[in-house]
Design an enzyme around this catalytic site. Structure first.
Site, short mmCIF file in Angstrom:
data_model
loop_
_atom_site.label_atom_id
_atom_site.label_comp_id
_atom_site.label_asym_id
_atom_site.label_seq_id
_atom_site.Cartn_x
_atom_site.Cartn_y
_atom_site.Cartn_z
N ARG A 34 0.83 -1.19 0.15
CA ARG A 34 0.05 0.13 -0.18
C ARG A 34 0.91 1.18 0.19
O ARG A 34 1.84 1.32 0.92
CB ARG A 34 -0.66 -0.09 1.19
CG ARG A 34 -1.84 -1.14 1.21
CD ARG A 34 -2.99 -1.12 0.19
NE ARG A 34 -3.95 -2.15 0.36
CZ ARG A 34 -4.86 -2.57 -0.63
NH1 ARG A 34 -4.49 -1.92 -1.92
NH2 ARG A 34 -5.58 -3.32 -0.61
N GLU A 35 0.65 2.05 -0.95
CA GLU A 35 1.38 3.34 -1.01
C GLU A 35 0.66 4.44 -0.32
O GLU A 35 -0.59 4.67 -0.58
CB GLU A 35 1.53 3.87 -2.56
CG GLU A 35 2.37 2.54 -3.37
CD GLU A 35 2.05 2.89 -4.83
OE1 GLU A 35 1.59 3.88 -5.21
OE2 GLU A 35 2.43 2.02 -5.52
N ARG A 39 -1.79 26.61 -7.77
CA ARG A 39 -1.41 25.21 -7.54
C ARG A 39 -0.78 24.43 -8.27
O ARG A 39 -0.98 24.12 -9.38
CB ARG A 39 -3.03 24.70 -7.37
CG ARG A 39 -4.00 25.21 -6.33
CD ARG A 39 -3.35 25.40 -5.01
NE ARG A 39 -4.28 25.27 -3.79
CZ ARG A 39 -4.04 25.12 -2.50
NH1 ARG A 39 -2.77 24.93 -2.24
NH2 ARG A 39 -4.98 25.11 -1.67
N GLU A 89 -5.46 34.56 5.05
CA GLU A 89 -5.91 34.68 3.78
C GLU A 89 -7.01 35.63 3.37
O GLU A 89 -6.85 36.06 2.23
CB GLU A 89 -6.39 33.19 3.22
CG GLU A 89 -5.31 32.26 3.51
CD GLU A 89 -5.60 30.79 2.67
OE1 GLU A 89 -6.94 30.81 2.40
OE2 GLU A 89 -4.93 30.01 2.61
N GLY A 129 -7.95 6.61 -0.68
CA GLY A 129 -7.43 5.33 -1.48
C GLY A 129 -5.84 5.30 -1.05
O GLY A 129 -5.19 4.33 -1.05
N GLU A 148 5.07 32.77 3.81
CA GLU A 148 5.91 33.56 2.68
C GLU A 148 5.80 32.82 1.31
O GLU A 148 6.46 33.77 0.57
CB GLU A 148 7.42 33.66 3.41
CG GLU A 148 8.13 32.49 3.20
CD GLU A 148 9.72 32.58 3.97
OE1 GLU A 148 9.75 33.83 4.24
OE2 GLU A 148 10.31 31.79 4.17
#
Lengths: 183, 183
Positions: B37-38, B64, B96, B115, B140
């Site tokens: 499992r990763e 992003r 923000e 998952g 920053e």
């Protein structure tokens, strides 16, 4: 679409796995300073809001190693190489639940964790379900328990944190909205 | 809660970063077979559905790197060590957006990508917003553009995929449901 773009200076590959790849990018920020971004690459996934003729939601309980517990989710799975999301949706629905759908309609897509991962999930709504006679095999490391749950039960399962993931909670709010809108 | 539990045989640490850690676990499946499992470990996060007195939703546009584009999201940020989600929510909202809220109410929590990741996000609803005179500094490496968006505009931004992440789309469905329910 590229506001505050961060230019990639270098990509350091950390890990290539079966489901995810991990890299750390050296970037130049909009103010010219250097920074690093930790990124998980994922092939993308689909999830299916499948409704029975009685109006129940088809779900599967499965163990999630990352969470160390089993939760109840709408059927979902990752995109295979070259497979369109709609084909994946039909395949995963059949593999995990044994159902084929008369209609499979795209609802919305979204990124699950835009801060560090590129995983996108395509949500479909399936109706007109019928049980297939010879169910396709699931992946050999998948174990799931099929459930058909009313909207009221689903809300209670959210309270109990037995339903506890983004796509399933989103599906339930979507259905609640649709049911009020339709009244 | 532990149905189909997978026993950990060995944990291989792959990467320890600033935001995520990555490990690959050797596990024993419920049928006794071995698998891997990763897993991505994440400290967890909060997001805030902040409503102005006019009923607009406070959002931030930011780039992003994982997606290679900027999207418009509700304010969010990760939990700092030992910080409660409610404190994080108030802090991130102020950092923000420059707003403090008279009321900050817990809505729901969910795992973003069960998952492969243990990231959990706690959603709060903020009302009674007022602008703080001396705004806290953002991290920053954060650059955001503040927006106040009506529910109708938000729906159009989903269509355009300018709003394109799970928590923000969920927030909009939540508000649409609340608005119909309240009518």
């Amino acid at each position: 679409m590229n506001k505050f773009e961060e230019k990639t200076v270098n990509t350091n590959k950390i890990y290539e796995g079966r489901i995810i790849d991990v890299e750390v990018d050296d970037v130049t920020l909009p103010n010219g300073k250097a920074s690093k971004r930790e990124l998980v690459r994922h092939p993308g996934a689909v999830a299916v809001i499948a409704l029975t003729d009685e109006g129940n939601i088809v779900m599967v309980e499965q163990y999630r190693k990352a969470l160390g517990k089993s939760i109840i989710e709408i059927p979902a799975g990752k995109l295979e190489d070259g497979e369109s999301p709609e084909v994946t949706a039909a395949r995963e629905l059949e593999e995990e639940t044994g159902y084929q759908a008369a209609s499979l309609d795209f609802v919305v897509s979204y990124y699950t964790s835009p801060g560090f991962a590129d995983e996108i999930i395509y949500i479909y709504k399936a109706e007109g379900l019928r049980i297939v006679e010879e169910q396709r095999q699931m992946d050999e490391d998948e174990f799931v328990d099929l459930k058909e749950i009313s909207l009221e039960e689903a809300l209670s399962l959210i309270e109990q944190e037995r339903i506890h993931d983004a796509k399933t909670i989103h599906a339930i709010y979507y259905l609640m909205y649709q049911s009020l809108k339709g009244e």
